[in-house]
Design a protein around this motif. Sequence first.
Motif, PDB file in Angstrom:
ATOM      1  N   LEU A  66       0.786  -0.943   0.056  1.00  0.00           N
ATOM      2  CA  LEU A  66      -0.035  -0.001  -0.198  1.00  0.00           C
ATOM      3  C   LEU A  66       0.858   1.321   0.016  1.00  0.00           C
ATOM      4  O   LEU A  66       0.473   2.280   0.283  1.00  0.00           O
ATOM      5  CB  LEU A  66      -0.939   0.040   1.279  1.00  0.00           C
ATOM      6  CG  LEU A  66      -1.768  -1.157   1.263  1.00  0.00           C
ATOM      7  CD1 LEU A  66      -2.881  -1.185   2.491  1.00  0.00           C
ATOM      8  CD2 LEU A  66      -2.854  -0.933   0.131  1.00  0.00           C
ATOM      9  N   ALA A  67       2.314   1.211  -0.196  1.00  0.00           N
ATOM     10  CA  ALA A  67       2.978   2.314  -0.191  1.00  0.00           C
ATOM     11  C   ALA A  67       2.618   3.605  -1.163  1.00  0.00           C
ATOM     12  O   ALA A  67       2.638   4.697  -0.981  1.00  0.00           O
ATOM     13  CB  ALA A  67       4.350   1.985  -0.620  1.00  0.00           C
ATOM     14  N   ASP A  68       1.785   3.008  -2.475  1.00  0.00           N
ATOM     15  CA  ASP A  68       1.364   3.981  -3.430  1.00  0.00           C
ATOM     16  C   ASP A  68       0.115   4.307  -3.241  1.00  0.00           C
ATOM     17  O   ASP A  68      -0.607   4.638  -4.267  1.00  0.00           O
ATOM     18  CB  ASP A  68       2.003   3.695  -4.697  1.00  0.00           C
ATOM     19  CG  ASP A  68       3.499   3.784  -4.835  1.00  0.00           C
ATOM     20  OD1 ASP A  68       4.078   4.723  -4.451  1.00  0.00           O
ATOM     21  OD2 ASP A  68       3.889   2.841  -5.727  1.00  0.00           O
ATOM     22  N   CYS A  69      -0.419   3.835  -2.211  1.00  0.00           N
ATOM     23  CA  CYS A  69      -2.104   3.861  -2.049  1.00  0.00           C
ATOM     24  C   CYS A  69      -2.306   5.004  -1.004  1.00  0.00           C
ATOM     25  O   CYS A  69      -2.048   4.856   0.131  1.00  0.00           O
ATOM     26  CB  CYS A  69      -2.482   2.668  -1.192  1.00  0.00           C
ATOM     27  SG  CYS A  69      -4.485   2.779  -1.100  1.00  0.00           S
ATOM     28  N   ASP A  70      -3.171   6.180  -1.390  1.00  0.00           N
ATOM     29  CA  ASP A  70      -3.309   7.448  -0.745  1.00  0.00           C
ATOM     30  C   ASP A  70      -4.502   7.119   0.373  1.00  0.00           C
ATOM     31  O   ASP A  70      -4.099   7.461   1.484  1.00  0.00           O
ATOM     32  CB  ASP A  70      -3.562   8.519  -1.629  1.00  0.00           C
ATOM     33  CG  ASP A  70      -2.641   8.903  -2.414  1.00  0.00           C
ATOM     34  OD1 ASP A  70      -1.342   8.785  -2.315  1.00  0.00           O
ATOM     35  OD2 ASP A  70      -3.048   8.995  -3.815  1.00  0.00           O
ATOM     36  N   THR A  71      -5.412   6.795  -0.081  1.00  0.00           N
ATOM     37  CA  THR A  71      -6.653   6.485   1.085  1.00  0.00           C
ATOM     38  C   THR A  71      -7.177   5.159   0.668  1.00  0.00           C
ATOM     39  O   THR A  71      -7.193   4.370  -0.396  1.00  0.00           O
ATOM     40  CB  THR A  71      -7.565   7.582   0.826  1.00  0.00           C
ATOM     41  OG1 THR A  71      -8.309   7.520  -0.596  1.00  0.00           O
ATOM     42  CG2 THR A  71      -7.090   8.832   1.263  1.00  0.00           C
ATOM     43  N   ILE A  72      -8.024   4.628   1.720  1.00  0.00           N
ATOM     44  CA  ILE A  72      -8.897   3.334   1.519  1.00  0.00           C
ATOM     45  C   ILE A  72     -10.182   4.062   2.213  1.00  0.00           C
ATOM     46  O   ILE A  72     -10.265   4.519   3.457  1.00  0.00           O
ATOM     47  CB  ILE A  72      -8.126   2.223   2.745  1.00  0.00           C
ATOM     48  CG1 ILE A  72      -6.872   1.885   1.891  1.00  0.00           C
ATOM     49  CG2 ILE A  72      -9.136   1.032   2.620  1.00  0.00           C
ATOM     50  CD1 ILE A  72      -5.951   0.880   2.968  1.00  0.00           C
ATOM     51  N   ASP A  73     -11.210   3.544   1.325  1.00  0.00           N
ATOM     52  CA  ASP A  73     -12.499   3.731   2.121  1.00  0.00           C
ATOM     53  C   ASP A  73     -13.099   2.273   2.450  1.00  0.00           C
ATOM     54  O   ASP A  73     -12.381   1.366   2.445  1.00  0.00           O
ATOM     55  CB  ASP A  73     -13.696   4.314   0.776  1.00  0.00           C
ATOM     56  CG  ASP A  73     -13.945   3.533  -0.197  1.00  0.00           C
ATOM     57  OD1 ASP A  73     -13.386   2.260  -0.310  1.00  0.00           O
ATOM     58  OD2 ASP A  73     -14.640   3.916  -0.856  1.00  0.00           O
ATOM     59  N   GLY A  74     -14.396   2.336   2.735  1.00  0.00           N
ATOM     60  CA  GLY A  74     -15.138   1.121   3.299  1.00  0.00           C
ATOM     61  C   GLY A  74     -15.255   0.155   2.345  1.00  0.00           C
ATOM     62  O   GLY A  74     -14.884  -1.303   2.847  1.00  0.00           O
ATOM     63  N   ALA A  75     -15.322   0.201   1.075  1.00  0.00           N
ATOM     64  CA  ALA A  75     -15.225  -1.029   0.185  1.00  0.00           C
ATOM     65  C   ALA A  75     -13.877  -1.372   0.051  1.00  0.00           C
ATOM     66  O   ALA A  75     -13.614  -2.699   0.109  1.00  0.00           O
ATOM     67  CB  ALA A  75     -15.511  -0.214  -1.217  1.00  0.00           C
ATOM     68  N   GLY A  76     -12.632  -0.361   0.109  1.00  0.00           N
ATOM     69  CA  GLY A  76     -11.435  -1.177   0.101  1.00  0.00           C
ATOM     70  C   GLY A  76     -11.122  -2.065   1.353  1.00  0.00           C
ATOM     71  O   GLY A  76     -10.455  -3.053   1.369  1.00  0.00           O
ATOM     72  N   VAL A  77     -11.745  -1.570   2.504  1.00  0.00           N
ATOM     73  CA  VAL A  77     -11.437  -2.261   3.687  1.00  0.00           C
ATOM     74  C   VAL A  77     -12.366  -3.684   3.437  1.00  0.00           C
ATOM     75  O   VAL A  77     -11.584  -4.808   4.052  1.00  0.00           O
ATOM     76  CB  VAL A  77     -11.972  -1.526   5.086  1.00  0.00           C
ATOM     77  CG1 VAL A  77     -11.903  -2.568   6.216  1.00  0.00           C
ATOM     78  CG2 VAL A  77     -11.275  -0.534   5.459  1.00  0.00           C
ATOM     79  N   LEU A  78     -13.330  -3.648   3.097  1.00  0.00           N
ATOM     80  CA  LEU A  78     -14.270  -4.818   2.924  1.00  0.00           C
ATOM     81  C   LEU A  78     -13.514  -5.917   1.883  1.00  0.00           C
ATOM     82  O   LEU A  78     -13.370  -7.040   2.296  1.00  0.00           O
ATOM     83  CB  LEU A  78     -15.400  -4.543   2.703  1.00  0.00           C
ATOM     84  CG  LEU A  78     -16.442  -4.017   3.648  1.00  0.00           C
ATOM     85  CD1 LEU A  78     -17.822  -3.668   3.055  1.00  0.00           C
ATOM     86  CD2 LEU A  78     -16.630  -5.039   4.692  1.00  0.00           C
ATOM     87  N   LEU A  79     -12.851  -5.298   1.038  1.00  0.00           N
ATOM     88  CA  LEU A  79     -12.219  -6.211   0.204  1.00  0.00           C
ATOM     89  C   LEU A  79     -10.962  -6.935   0.714  1.00  0.00           C
ATOM     90  O   LEU A  79     -10.820  -8.128   0.573  1.00  0.00           O
ATOM     91  CB  LEU A  79     -11.648  -5.223  -1.049  1.00  0.00           C
ATOM     92  CG  LEU A  79     -11.009  -6.076  -2.248  1.00  0.00           C
ATOM     93  CD1 LEU A  79     -11.664  -6.850  -3.029  1.00  0.00           C
ATOM     94  CD2 LEU A  79     -10.331  -4.985  -3.347  1.00  0.00           C
ATOM     95  N   LEU A  80     -10.120  -6.074   1.331  1.00  0.00           N
ATOM     96  CA  LEU A  80      -9.094  -6.566   2.040  1.00  0.00           C
ATOM     97  C   LEU A  80      -9.503  -7.649   3.168  1.00  0.00           C
ATOM     98  O   LEU A  80      -8.821  -8.856   3.261  1.00  0.00           O
ATOM     99  CB  LEU A  80      -8.129  -5.675   2.732  1.00  0.00           C
ATOM    100  CG  LEU A  80      -7.553  -4.512   1.844  1.00  0.00           C
ATOM    101  CD1 LEU A  80      -7.125  -3.340   2.643  1.00  0.00           C
ATOM    102  CD2 LEU A  80      -6.596  -5.108   1.043  1.00  0.00           C
TER     103      LEU A  80
END
Length: 116
Positions: free
Chosen positions: A48-62
């Motif tokens: 995630l070094a080049d990932c600026d932000t994570i939203d709820g959809a991203g959290v659920l995916l992980l």
Amino acid sequence: MVPATAAQAVPLVEVQVKGDLDAQSAPEVNRLLEQALALRPQQIVVDLADCDTIDGAGVLLLLDAHRRAVRDGGAVALRSPSERARRVLRLAKVDRIMQLLPYAVVELAPAGPVVA
């Protein structure tokens, strides 16, 4: 297609996320995680070094990817989240479920003798 067995599992697969991990990018990241999970690795590292932000959809995916990896005897770890992403992961308690790794520095040995 021959189903994968434990002997066919690879030790490590890395997936790099660039930009935001949100509802818009989740389908593409999900496709990459599906490919990684199909290899039945012992560990998937999501960089995630080049990932600026994570939203709820991203959290659920992980979390879903981690759940599926654990079901097959593996795990998902997150490497180098930004401070903003780390805050979201902490609020969602993802850091209690998945390992957060610092940035891995690979030191290369010199190719030959060093002349000073």
